[in-house]
Write an enzyme that holds these catalytic residues in place. Structure first.
Site, mmCIF file in Angstrom:
data_model
loop_
_atom_site.group_PDB
_atom_site.id
_atom_site.type_symbol
_atom_site.label_atom_id
_atom_site.label_comp_id
_atom_site.label_asym_id
_atom_site.label_seq_id
_atom_site.Cartn_x
_atom_site.Cartn_y
_atom_site.Cartn_z
ATOM 1 N N ASN A 127 14.419 3.131 5.771
ATOM 2 C CA ASN A 127 13.422 2.670 6.468
ATOM 3 C C ASN A 127 12.531 1.358 5.935
ATOM 4 O O ASN A 127 12.227 0.512 6.509
ATOM 5 C CB ASN A 127 12.222 3.677 6.882
ATOM 6 C CG ASN A 127 11.640 4.029 5.659
ATOM 7 O OD1 ASN A 127 12.241 4.358 4.695
ATOM 8 N ND2 ASN A 127 10.473 4.937 6.064
ATOM 9 N N GLU A 169 8.911 11.836 -2.701
ATOM 10 C CA GLU A 169 8.287 11.458 -1.482
ATOM 11 C C GLU A 169 8.746 11.608 -0.372
ATOM 12 O O GLU A 169 9.725 11.038 -0.028
ATOM 13 C CB GLU A 169 7.910 9.897 -1.597
ATOM 14 C CG GLU A 169 6.666 9.310 -1.104
ATOM 15 C CD GLU A 169 6.974 8.517 0.284
ATOM 16 O OE1 GLU A 169 6.927 9.490 1.347
ATOM 17 O OE2 GLU A 169 7.313 7.293 0.447
ATOM 18 N N CYS A 183 7.419 6.947 6.614
ATOM 19 C CA CYS A 183 6.836 8.172 6.390
ATOM 20 C C CYS A 183 5.227 8.270 6.503
ATOM 21 O O CYS A 183 5.001 9.479 6.928
ATOM 22 C CB CYS A 183 7.175 8.386 4.915
ATOM 23 S SG CYS A 183 8.620 7.967 4.164
ATOM 24 N N GLU A 235 3.536 7.136 -6.498
ATOM 25 C CA GLU A 235 4.161 5.955 -6.761
ATOM 26 C C GLU A 235 3.179 4.894 -6.713
ATOM 27 O O GLU A 235 2.097 5.020 -6.046
ATOM 28 C CB GLU A 235 5.356 5.685 -5.892
ATOM 29 C CG GLU A 235 6.395 6.541 -6.301
ATOM 30 C CD GLU A 235 7.607 6.239 -5.447
ATOM 31 O OE1 GLU A 235 8.482 5.256 -5.897
ATOM 32 O OE2 GLU A 235 7.889 6.870 -4.214
#
Ligand code: ADP
Length: 496
Positions: A167, A265, A299, A476
């Site tokens: 994505n 993640e 996400c 992150e």
């Protein structure tokens, strides 16, 4: 240079001008896959293949890891300021090559060219940010008795593996590679098989910027043939994974076998909580952007509207009008919204919508699969809003990863908070209210890694990002992201 806007559409039928690599990037150059096999990447806006790339296997992974291990001995000793200069030059090179990178990203992922340009400039900013951090990784001293000295220092964790989703190919590659390299780690990255190209081009630009051969390698191919052997390779010291919960759990199992560190993640089902006293028009725009940007394939998309009853009817009506006005089309035609990434994704999302229809769900907008109105091709889903659904409904609980917003009506503030926390995910949350106290109470009480107040997706590379609950662990971005790639060593000495 590929900068003439009029020529953009020419790439829809012929991407050869982009000169896309068909090898892995290993040891400072493009290398043919050991198996000699290749795969095709599809342009989701047309549903047709547009370029070939290398189909890697465990042998290619072993080559990349071996090179990365050798290069680690050199890179960890490269002065931090020099590491910073190389990353800063990379940022500059990304900017200079931005149009080629953006067109490639648009064709590979389907996203509108404007969003792809934003991702490329974000990738440049990521390298710029971490370039400045290389020589500021300071340890601390410990207050021991006077005949002792105690201090800590950061060491790079070693060879890092990066498993990248489809994505946000260049953004995710950059947000993993840049801090890893800044900390003195080396990299073996595996982009998703749907979107292999920008990670390869990024590795080439890093090399052009002066990164020594072997420090950053990219192996392309499938999750099973490349991803699995990479994360279970004993030469890997750290895995950064971004993807689905199911695949993440399998990567975690592989990491457990070798006791490899990891940052995960995973998915999200993020609530956007709208209280009666919000700024109405600004919030409608934000809620639409939170779910329809990149066709909801984010996400951290705001996929659940949790809205107070007093404003509900008027707000949902305005949002429905906005959704119906969204134009669909091939990314290079600069539509409001592009396709979803593959036929498989389109089918999966349409399945969620069909099942909801069978359960009697009311659609405020959209609700079906679609195609590019210009060509009748491509994998599209109409911008969809589904009226008030109960908390236990599949549409509320499952990550759909498409342009589908579910509404949940809240009787009052407490109910809104309860609905916000009603899923197994905890990635992000949006809060829209003019009440300062309520905003910060929600920020405190919603179980999520980050909360946006009065602007969805607020912030940038400076802000740590990651999930709670089944959305994963580790962070992150920001300086927290840099620390993921560092080991703390404590030193205590008797001097008296
Ligand atoms: P999706 O189902 O949406 O494609 P995945 O989580 O399966 O998302 O994929 C994210 C990334 O993980 C991709 O780069 C994919 O190739 C990779 N991958 C898939 N399976 C594995 C695996 N078993 N081990 C390591 N990486 C994998």
């Amino acid at each position: 240079m590929l900068t003439k806007p009029d020529s953009l559409l020419a790439y829809i039928n012929d991407a050869t001008g982009l000169r896309l690599p068909d090898g892995h990037f290993i040891d400072g150059g493009f290398r043919a896959p050991r198996s000699g096999r290749s795969m095709q990447s599809e342009d989701p806006g047309r549903g047709e293949a547009f370029a070939d790339f290398a189909r890697g296997n465990a042998d290619d992974v072993a080559d990349a890891v071996e090179n990365s291990r050798k290069a680690f001995a050199l890179w960890r000793r490269t002065p931090p300021a020099e590491r910073g200069r190389i990353l800063a030059r990379t940022a500059e090179l990304i900017r200079r090559n931005s149009e080629r990178l953006a067109i490639t990203e648009c064709l590979d992922s389907g996203k509108p060219i404007s969003e792809a340009r934003g991702d490329v400039s974000g990738a440049a900013r990521t390298f710029e940010y971490y370039a400045g951090a290389c020589d500021k990784l300071e340890g601390s001293t410990f207050p021991l008795p006077s005949d002792y000295v105690g201090y800590s220092q950061f060491e790079p964790v070693g060879v890092t593996a990066h498993i990248i989703p489809w994505n946000f190919p260049i953004s995710t590659a950059a947000r993993g590679m840049a801090p890893a390299l800044a900390a003195g780690c080396t990299v073996v990255a595996k982009p998703a098989e749907q979107t292999p190209f920008t990670a390869l081009l990024l590795a080439e630009l890093l090399f052009e910027a002066g990164l020594p051969a072997g420090v950053c390698n990219v192996v392309t191919g499938t999750g099973i043939e490349v991803g699995a052997p990479l994360v279970s390779n004993t030469g890997i010291d750290h895995v950064t994974f971004t993807g689905s919960v199911t695949t993440g759990a399998s990567v975690m199992r592989a990491c457990a076998e070798n006791v490899t560190r990891s940052v995960m993640e995973l998915g999200g089902k993020s609530p956007v909580v709208v209280l009666d006293d919000c700024d109405f028009d600004g919030t409608v725009t934000n809620v639409a952007g939170a779910i329809f940007e990149h066709a909801g394939q984010i996400c951290s998309a705001g996929s659940r509207l949790v809205i107070e009853a007093g404003i509900h009817d008027r707000f949902v009506e305005a949002l429905g009008r906005k959704a119906k006005a969204i134009s669909l089309g091939h990314g290079l035609r600069s539509p409001d919204m592009g396709p979803v990434n593959s036929a498989m994704q389109q089918e999966k999302i349409a399945g969620f919508l069909d099942r909801a229809r069978e359960r009697g769900a009311e659609f405020i907008s959209g609700g079906k699969a679609s195609s590019d109105p210009e060509t009748g091709k491509g994998y599209f889903i109409e911008p969809t809003i589904v009226a008030n659904r109960p908390a236990e409904d599949e549409l509320v609980q499952e990550e759909i990863f498409g342009p589908v917003l579910t509404v949940q009506k809240a009787d009052n503030y407490e109910h809104a908070l309860q609905l916000a926390n009603c899923t197994r995910f905890g990635l992000v949350a949006g809060v829209f209210t003019g009440n300062f106290t309520r905003a910060h109470q929600l920020a405190r009480d919603i179980d999520a890694g980050q909360v946006y107040i009065n602007e969805y997706f607020a912030g940038g590379i400076e802000v740590p990002f990651g999930g709670n609950k089944q959305s994963g662990f580790g962070r992150e971005k920001g300086l927290e992201g840099l620390k993921s790639y560092c080991k703390v060593k404590s030193i205590a000495a008797r001097i008296g």
